[in-house]
Enzyme design. Sequence first.
Site: not given
Ligand code: NAP
Ligand code: GCO
Length: 269
Positions: A149, A162
């Site tokens: 992240s 986080y």
């Molecule tokens: P999301 O839309 O919230 O999807 C997260 C997925 O993880 C969902 O399918 C959720 O399942 C699953 N999950 C959560 N807890 C779990 C568990 N204990 N066992 C199995 N599955 C579980 O998130 P996303 O934005 O696609 O993010 C995916 C990854 O990228 C995460 O690690 C997030 O922190 C990271 N990330 C996101 C962003 C961003 O801006 N979106 C940026 C940087 C990093 P359910 O649907 O069943 O809850």
């Molecule tokens: C927040 C966001 C982030 C992003 C992501 C950034 O509240 O600042 O959710 O943490 O999801 O991980 O890279």
Amino acid sequence: METNSYLNFRLDGKVAWVTGASYGIGFAIASAFAAQGATIVFNDLSEEKYQKGVEAYKAKGITAYGGVCDVTKEDQVQAFVKKIIEKFGHIDILVNNAGIIKRIPMTEMSASDFRAVIDVDLNAPFIVSKTVIPYMIKEGHGKIINICSMMSELGRETVSAYAAAKGGLKMLTRNICSEYGAYNIQCNGIGPGYIATPQTAPLRVKQPDGSLHPFDAFIRAKTPAGRWGTPEDLQGPAVFLASDASNFVNGHILYVDGGILAYIGKQPK
Ligand code: NAP
Ligand code: GCO
């Protein structure tokens, strides 16, 4: 033109497990792997959510395998991995994607909420990786991609748990590289910028006056690209880190952030 393995971005014959990938970033990454020829395995927390994911893959012409598995539960992870190995014989690529966030000011956050975030975002990648690595060692190769992240590098209000977890995940990435690189296992991270998914939806929600949440303008201003990322922005980088093209890339965090980490921010007018 002659090609060699260093220019091979294909994933034919590979089995890839992307955790928590029924939608969002995981779904985009798994779909990209499938397009490159890999067999896709994913998990979700309930049968209903898993089936929804299977249908979403089917709609893209992808047959995805897997089932229910909470990645924080070691017994469930072991049973899930056993199932994959029985069916396919190997796991070549692992993406630790499943993650949660709780946005709560630190002094108001309970220790149990803090632990819950660390459990999914840091303990689970440890549990899943330690379960899969012995099979990768046996096969003589493996690719692990940890979804880090901006918060692996930066802090901000309300995301202490986080940020602690994603900073830890960056170091777990480097340690897996250090400990298992000699077994031809490459462990790298992808650090997405701000990506439009359900996880960040509360930061883009429409206000009563019809304007977007102020966080939206904040992120556009902080991002040289001037926009939120999409899950598809992560597909090329993920394919690179899963493929033979990255065989000498290890312990690296590839930030895919539209330039956020390079930028000091706009000067005031
Ligand atoms: P999301 O839309 O919230 O999807 C997260 C997925 O993880 C969902 O399918 C959720 O399942 C699953 N999950 C959560 N807890 C779990 C568990 N204990 N066992 C199995 N599955 C579980 O998130 P996303 O934005 O696609 O993010 C995916 C990854 O990228 C995460 O690690 C997030 O922190 C990271 N990330 C996101 C962003 C961003 O801006 N979106 C940026 C940087 C990093 P359910 O649907 O069943 O809850
Ligand atoms: C927040 C966001 C982030 C992003 C992501 C950034 O509240 O600042 O959710 O943490 O999801 O991980 O890279």
